[in-house]
Motif scaffolding. Structure first.
Motif, PDB file in Angstrom:
ATOM      1  N   PRO A 137      16.759  11.059  -5.582  1.00 26.67           N
ATOM      2  CA  PRO A 137      16.357   9.903  -4.761  1.00 26.67           C
ATOM      3  C   PRO A 137      16.611   8.548  -5.418  1.00 26.67           C
ATOM      4  CG  PRO A 137      14.559  11.508  -4.942  1.00 26.67           C
ATOM      5  CD  PRO A 137      15.664  12.021  -5.796  1.00 26.67           C
ATOM      6  N   ILE A 138      16.652   8.520  -6.739  1.00 25.17           N
ATOM      7  CA  ILE A 138      16.875   7.232  -7.426  1.00 25.17           C
ATOM      8  C   ILE A 138      18.201   6.618  -6.998  1.00 25.17           C
ATOM      9  CG2 ILE A 138      17.992   8.239  -9.511  1.00 25.17           C
ATOM     10  CD1 ILE A 138      15.437   5.545  -9.972  1.00 25.17           C
ATOM     11  N   PHE A 139      19.173   7.479  -6.639  1.00 23.46           N
ATOM     12  CA  PHE A 139      20.486   6.961  -6.246  1.00 23.46           C
ATOM     13  C   PHE A 139      20.411   6.156  -4.933  1.00 23.46           C
ATOM     14  CE2 PHE A 139      22.739  10.534  -8.768  1.00 23.46           C
ATOM     15  CZ  PHE A 139      22.840   9.710  -9.873  1.00 23.46           C
ATOM     16  N   GLN A 140      19.359   6.393  -4.141  1.00 22.32           N
ATOM     17  CA  GLN A 140      19.233   5.654  -2.868  1.00 22.32           C
ATOM     18  C   GLN A 140      18.917   4.179  -3.079  1.00 22.32           C
ATOM     19  OE1 GLN A 140      16.388   7.781  -0.469  1.00 22.32           O
ATOM     20  NE2 GLN A 140      17.560   9.670  -0.622  1.00 22.32           N
ATOM     21  N   ILE A 141      18.315   3.868  -4.223  1.00 23.81           N
ATOM     22  CA  ILE A 141      17.988   2.445  -4.443  1.00 23.81           C
ATOM     23  C   ILE A 141      18.824   1.839  -5.572  1.00 23.81           C
ATOM     24  CG2 ILE A 141      15.595   2.633  -3.583  1.00 23.81           C
ATOM     25  CD1 ILE A 141      14.983   2.202  -6.752  1.00 23.81           C
ATOM     26  N   ALA A 142      19.658   2.683  -6.224  1.00 18.05           N
ATOM     27  CA  ALA A 142      20.429   2.184  -7.366  1.00 18.05           C
ATOM     28  C   ALA A 142      21.594   1.319  -6.898  1.00 18.05           C
ATOM     29  CB  ALA A 142      20.944   3.353  -8.192  1.00 18.05           C
ATOM     30  N   ASP A 143      21.869   0.257  -7.647  1.00 17.48           N
ATOM     31  CA  ASP A 143      23.064  -0.552  -7.378  1.00 17.48           C
ATOM     32  C   ASP A 143      24.286   0.120  -7.996  1.00 17.48           C
ATOM     33  OD1 ASP A 143      21.810  -3.110  -6.226  1.00 17.48           O
ATOM     34  OD2 ASP A 143      20.617  -2.732  -8.011  1.00 17.48           O
ATOM     35  N   ALA A 187      10.906   9.397  -7.957  1.00 14.65           N
ATOM     36  CA  ALA A 187       9.722   9.643  -7.118  1.00 14.65           C
ATOM     37  C   ALA A 187       9.164   8.296  -6.650  1.00 14.65           C
ATOM     38  CB  ALA A 187       8.664  10.389  -7.933  1.00 14.65           C
ATOM     39  N   ILE A 188       8.530   8.298  -5.452  1.00 14.40           N
ATOM     40  CA  ILE A 188       8.061   7.015  -4.911  1.00 14.40           C
ATOM     41  C   ILE A 188       7.105   6.312  -5.861  1.00 14.40           C
ATOM     42  CG2 ILE A 188       8.420   7.344  -2.426  1.00 14.40           C
ATOM     43  CD1 ILE A 188       5.412   8.106  -2.281  1.00 14.40           C
ATOM     44  N   GLN A 189       6.330   7.114  -6.602  1.00 18.31           N
ATOM     45  CA  GLN A 189       5.366   6.479  -7.517  1.00 18.31           C
ATOM     46  C   GLN A 189       6.090   5.757  -8.659  1.00 18.31           C
ATOM     47  OE1 GLN A 189       5.277   9.753  -6.719  1.00 18.31           O
ATOM     48  NE2 GLN A 189       3.336  10.137  -5.675  1.00 18.31           N
ATOM     49  N   HIS A 190       7.265   6.239  -9.024  1.00 17.88           N
ATOM     50  CA  HIS A 190       8.045   5.530 -10.052  1.00 17.88           C
ATOM     51  C   HIS A 190       8.703   4.290  -9.438  1.00 17.88           C
ATOM     52  CE1 HIS A 190       9.976   5.056 -13.929  1.00 17.88           C
ATOM     53  NE2 HIS A 190      11.051   4.662 -13.265  1.00 17.88           N
ATOM     54  N   ILE A 246       0.861  -1.188   0.000  1.00 14.60           N
ATOM     55  CA  ILE A 246       0.000   0.000   0.000  1.00 14.60           C
ATOM     56  C   ILE A 246       0.895   1.235   0.000  1.00 14.60           C
ATOM     57  CG2 ILE A 246      -2.015  -1.063   1.098  1.00 14.60           C
ATOM     58  CD1 ILE A 246      -1.090   0.118   3.768  1.00 14.60           C
ATOM     59  N   TYR A 247       0.300   2.409  -0.183  1.00  9.00           N
ATOM     60  CA  TYR A 247       1.062   3.670  -0.244  1.00  9.00           C
ATOM     61  C   TYR A 247       2.240   3.530  -1.214  1.00  9.00           C
ATOM     62  CZ  TYR A 247      -1.712   4.641   3.903  1.00  9.00           C
ATOM     63  OH  TYR A 247      -2.760   4.805   4.776  1.00  9.00           O
ATOM     64  N   ALA A 248       1.929   3.167  -2.433  1.00 11.42           N
ATOM     65  CA  ALA A 248       2.940   3.034  -3.497  1.00 11.42           C
ATOM     66  C   ALA A 248       4.097   2.146  -3.065  1.00 11.42           C
ATOM     67  CB  ALA A 248       3.441   4.402  -3.934  1.00 11.42           C
ATOM     68  N   GLY A 249       3.786   1.124  -2.296  1.00  5.49           N
ATOM     69  CA  GLY A 249       4.806   0.145  -1.916  1.00  5.49           C
ATOM     70  C   GLY A 249       5.607   0.545  -0.691  1.00  5.49           C
ATOM     71  N   ASN A 250       5.253   1.678  -0.058  1.00  4.50           N
ATOM     72  CA  ASN A 250       6.019   2.112   1.122  1.00  4.50           C
ATOM     73  C   ASN A 250       5.625   1.377   2.392  1.00  4.50           C
ATOM     74  OD1 ASN A 250       7.834   3.929   0.097  1.00  4.50           O
ATOM     75  ND2 ASN A 250       6.308   5.529  -0.034  1.00  4.50           N
ATOM     76  N   ALA A 251       4.494   0.697   2.363  1.00  2.00           N
ATOM     77  CA  ALA A 251       4.082  -0.116   3.515  1.00  2.00           C
ATOM     78  C   ALA A 251       3.472  -1.405   2.964  1.00  2.00           C
ATOM     79  CB  ALA A 251       3.052   0.631   4.352  1.00  2.00           C
ATOM     80  N   ILE A 252       3.609  -2.454   3.746  1.00  3.64           N
ATOM     81  CA  ILE A 252       3.023  -3.738   3.347  1.00  3.64           C
ATOM     82  C   ILE A 252       1.887  -4.042   4.326  1.00  3.64           C
ATOM     83  CG2 ILE A 252       3.453  -6.219   3.019  1.00  3.64           C
ATOM     84  CD1 ILE A 252       5.014  -4.464   1.038  1.00  3.64           C
ATOM     85  N   GLY A 283       5.453   2.310 -13.009  1.00  2.44           N
ATOM     86  CA  GLY A 283       5.174   2.923 -11.711  1.00  2.44           C
ATOM     87  C   GLY A 283       3.821   2.559 -11.159  1.00  2.44           C
ATOM     88  N   GLN A 284       3.466   3.290 -10.138  1.00  4.15           N
ATOM     89  CA  GLN A 284       2.232   3.021  -9.397  1.00  4.15           C
ATOM     90  C   GLN A 284       1.012   3.014 -10.311  1.00  4.15           C
ATOM     91  OE1 GLN A 284       1.463   6.026  -6.475  1.00  4.15           O
ATOM     92  NE2 GLN A 284      -0.459   5.122  -5.841  1.00  4.15           N
ATOM     93  N   THR A 285       0.952   3.957 -11.231  1.00  7.02           N
ATOM     94  CA  THR A 285      -0.192   4.016 -12.142  1.00  7.02           C
ATOM     95  C   THR A 285       0.198   3.538 -13.538  1.00  7.02           C
ATOM     96  OG1 THR A 285       0.329   6.375 -12.298  1.00  7.02           O
ATOM     97  CG2 THR A 285      -1.556   5.765 -10.953  1.00  7.02           C
TER      98      THR A 285
END
Ligand code: FAD
Length: 310
Positions: A286-292, A263-266, A127-133, A244-246
């Motif tokens: 922000p993309i750099f926070q999850i990039a390998d 963005a979180i939706q992406h 839920i919340y664009a994947g920010n919570a399960i 993304g989310q949509t």
């Protein structure tokens, strides 16, 4: 009680998302049945019977059912629903079109986009664009579920040996008819099934530059192309490329995000990719926070260099 999986197919073959949905069904109970609704869809039914983990295939075949109109498929599902504890659909445009009709007619609450089966009544879903399960439990007599396909491995297409049982086909609804279908033809892999996705954002600044910069990279890698919503809204890329989310949820081996902020939706649509490469000129993106692999650079220089190097 057996589990019923509704097959997405083209009357000749079974579409990939059905394989992931069979795996999800098998996590609930090993007795998984698959329903194939179509017209002259014997080949698809036989293909379904070959899927590992499928115990039985129900095949409803009639003129008027070939286009998989949601009204007709939902009626067919309801006609065979008695005796099933769970009815599963892939959370694709197809499944999301049929499942709510079935849930409403059965007067049960649909549980959408499950990513994990905890037990036969308890499921996880983002839920919340994947920010919570969310952990969702239901006491409904029949559970109508859509399955996030990227969260479950595909069941092997072969190795099974299920029986195919013909079932009485419902009469097609007189209130809807098939008018036409415009298919986009592409030599590229389908976005949600691709092993590599090259995706572009607003930074590409025009459709011409989007194509000129990203197409050579996608060609060289044999990749599908994706886009952020900003790029789609600006007309740089077609709607069905939106991740993304949509948009579409993808989980490729490699996702290359070019000029996308993250963005979180992406992120909701691509963060499960195995390896994420991000190219962005803003070191704080922000993309750099999850990039390998993070490449802090101007994409208009970096991407052509990458293409040359490849
Ligand atoms: P921007 O946020 O504008 O980012 C552009 C990036 O490019 C920046 O980080 C910038 O530093 C970088 N950049 C600029 N020039 C260069 C250059 N020359 N070289 C390298 N980098 C450069 N978005 C989606 O993508 N998918 C969705 O499904 C989606 N659904 C949404 C649903 C809702 C309800 C809402 C409210 C929003 C949704 N969005 C979705 C929109 C999302 O919030 C963002 O607005 C969008 O993802 C931003 O796209 P972008 O990263 O391309 O653009």
């Amino acid at each position: 009680m057996p589990i019923l999986v509704i097959a997405e197919h083209d009357n000749a073959s079974i579409q990939g998302p059905t394989l992931n949905t069979v795996t999800a069904g098998g996590r609930i109970d090993s007795n998984v049945h698959v329903l194939v609704v179509g017209q002259s869809a014997g080949q698809a039914a036989r293909a379904a019977a070959q899927i590992t983990g499928v115990a039985k295939v129900l095949h409803a075949d009639a003129a008027g059912l070939g286009e998989s109109l949601a009204e007709n498929v939902a009626a067919q599902v309801l006609a065979v629903a008695a005796g099933y504890s769970h009815i599963l659909f892939p959370a694709t445009a197809y499944g999301k079109n049929v499942a709510p009709r079935v849930a409403a007619k059965l007067d049960v609450a649909q549980i959408s986009d499950i990513t994990k089966v905890i037990d036969a009544e308890t499921f996880e879903r983002p839920i919340y664009a994947g920010n919570a399960i969310a952990t969702v439990q239901t006491s409904d007599s029949v559970k109508v579920l859509t399955v996030r396909t990227t969260a479950f491995d595909a069941a092997p297409e072969t190795g099974g040996g299920a029986v195919v049982e013909m079932v009485a086909a419902v009469a097609p609804s007189p209130r809807c008819s098939f008018v036409g279908c415009e298919m986009t033809k592409s030599d590229r892999p389908e976005l949600t099934a691709a092993k590599i996705v090259v995706s572009g954002g607003r930074a590409l600044s025009s459709k011409e530059k989007f194509d000129a910069v990203l197409t050579p990279l996608a060609d060289i890698l044999g990749a599908a192309m994706g886009a952020s919503r900003a790029a789609v809204d600006a007309g740089y890329a077609p709607n069905d490329w939106q991740v993304g989310q949509t948009g579409k949820i993808v989980a490729p081996q490699l996702y290359i995000a070019v000029g996308i902020s993250g963005a979180i939706q992406h992120l909701a649509g691509m963060k499960d990719a195995r390896v994420i490469v991000a190219i962005n000129k803003d070191p704080e993106a922000p993309i750099f926070q999850i990039a390998d692999y993070s490449l802090h650079a101007d994409l208009f220089a970096a991407v052509p260099e990458l293409v040359n190097a490849l």
